[in-house]
Write an enzyme that holds these catalytic residues in place. Sequence first.
Site, PDB file in Angstrom:
ATOM      1  N   GLN A  71       1.319   1.326   2.430  1.00 46.36           N
ATOM      2  CA  GLN A  71       0.958   0.434   1.339  1.00 46.36           C
ATOM      3  C   GLN A  71       1.381   0.581   0.084  1.00 46.36           C
ATOM      4  O   GLN A  71       0.824   1.621  -0.844  1.00 46.36           O
ATOM      5  CB  GLN A  71      -0.686   0.237   1.226  1.00 46.36           C
ATOM      6  CG  GLN A  71      -1.202  -0.934   0.606  1.00 46.36           C
ATOM      7  CD  GLN A  71      -2.886  -0.940   0.770  1.00 46.36           C
ATOM      8  OE1 GLN A  71      -3.359   0.070   0.997  1.00 46.36           O
ATOM      9  NE2 GLN A  71      -3.229  -2.111   0.319  1.00 46.36           N
ATOM     10  N   GLU A  93      -9.113  -4.330   4.685  1.00 43.39           N
ATOM     11  CA  GLU A  93      -9.283  -3.007   4.360  1.00 43.39           C
ATOM     12  C   GLU A  93     -10.906  -2.719   4.302  1.00 43.39           C
ATOM     13  O   GLU A  93     -11.343  -1.627   4.708  1.00 43.39           O
ATOM     14  CB  GLU A  93      -8.581  -2.427   3.234  1.00 43.39           C
ATOM     15  CG  GLU A  93      -8.987  -1.043   2.900  1.00 43.39           C
ATOM     16  CD  GLU A  93      -7.847  -0.421   1.569  1.00 43.39           C
ATOM     17  OE1 GLU A  93      -7.861   0.881   1.315  1.00 43.39           O
ATOM     18  OE2 GLU A  93      -7.163  -1.263   0.849  1.00 43.39           O
ATOM     19  N   SER A  96      -0.429   0.391  -5.657  1.00 46.53           N
ATOM     20  CA  SER A  96      -1.036   1.247  -6.709  1.00 46.53           C
ATOM     21  C   SER A  96       0.187   1.666  -7.292  1.00 46.53           C
ATOM     22  O   SER A  96       1.326   2.183  -6.787  1.00 46.53           O
ATOM     23  CB  SER A  96      -2.063   2.567  -6.350  1.00 46.53           C
ATOM     24  OG  SER A  96      -3.313   1.784  -5.800  1.00 46.53           O
TER      25      SER A  96
END
Length: 391
Positions: free
Chosen positions: A126, A243, A129
């Site tokens: 993923q 999530e 961030s």
Amino acid sequence: MDLSDALDEAEFRQGVRTWLQSSLPELPWPEPSDMVDKAPFWRQWQRMLFDAGYAGLTWPAEYGGQGLDERMRAIFTEECDYAGAPERLNIIGEDFAGPTVAAFGTDAQKTRYLRSILNGQDIWCQLFSEPDSGSDLASLRTKATKVDGGWRIQGQKIWTSRAQLAAHAILLARTGGGERHKGITYFLLPMDSEGVTVRPLAHMLGEEEFNEVFLDDVFIPDENMVGEVDGGWKVAMATLAFERVAIATGRVNTTKAIEDIIADVRSKKTADGEPLGADPHVRQKVADLWARALVHRTISQRVISGTVSDRPPGPVTSIGKLYFCPLVEDLADFRLSLEPLGSQFALDDQYAEAQWWLRLANQSRGTAIAGGSTFIQRNIVAERILGMPRS
């Protein structure tokens, strides 16, 4: 609320339990501790799940899933935990990326990516961030520039779990169209693309699970965009909701954790030779944790019932995460407090009885950040459930 299994749940649970008893001994134990070494072990386990029909329980059948609801997946997770099944290495793929592609992807994307997640062929990561955009995800600065046939990506991502093993990534990049939540687009990135550099980072457990990822003029074709141009925030929020369902309902089996603590308290004695369970302070703490674990289970059932639809999970998942994170921290900290010197030894000391709890105490601090920090979850609950004005 009746927390006992319905007839179909009880039958499913027994089937899972029987299958685990016969299948787990077939794995080449012990499970490796190093992330890279663990991949072949995990792929064998994932293939066994796929062949037995236990991979992607909530996914559509046409993409290799079973078309069941979250109740059954929660039961399966519980039984795996009780049986000591291996860690799931492709959490990002099976819990976040796959459901997002199933909900928002094109038919071609579903055909291309979903089955290879479930059968263990492809691990996902993923790329959300960034160094200056952690909990404030909308401030991300990775840029996607339109070119003939696709996009060129320039930027950096960080805290990317298992990127060194991943074949694909879900990626957010800024494409224009306004500030903050506007102008972000959601992409699917092959991790072997030219210009992708992965650098592992050791976290506080001493393991290189996290990574920083550099994207230097990386090309992504148009067909790898999920949703609309500049419409990626909506898709990303669905991913984070998936999530939070995973965190709130199955990341740690808090019911089993408190049962293990109760069993340990029964067997331990104080320095004076008295039963540890006779200590009123210990009994009070155990009762508190037991009650909180029961509340967590009811919240999990609420989260699960809210996902029995074709839509991504709603903001109730934030309540589950808010309750779950401090509970797991307190469970681990209390169990460690029962060890000599409060279990204050190094993470690599092989004191088997408390090692799992020591790891959990450290990992739980990171879970409070994953999927959106505690403060983000409080804002979501305040605004979207309680109807309070934006802060």
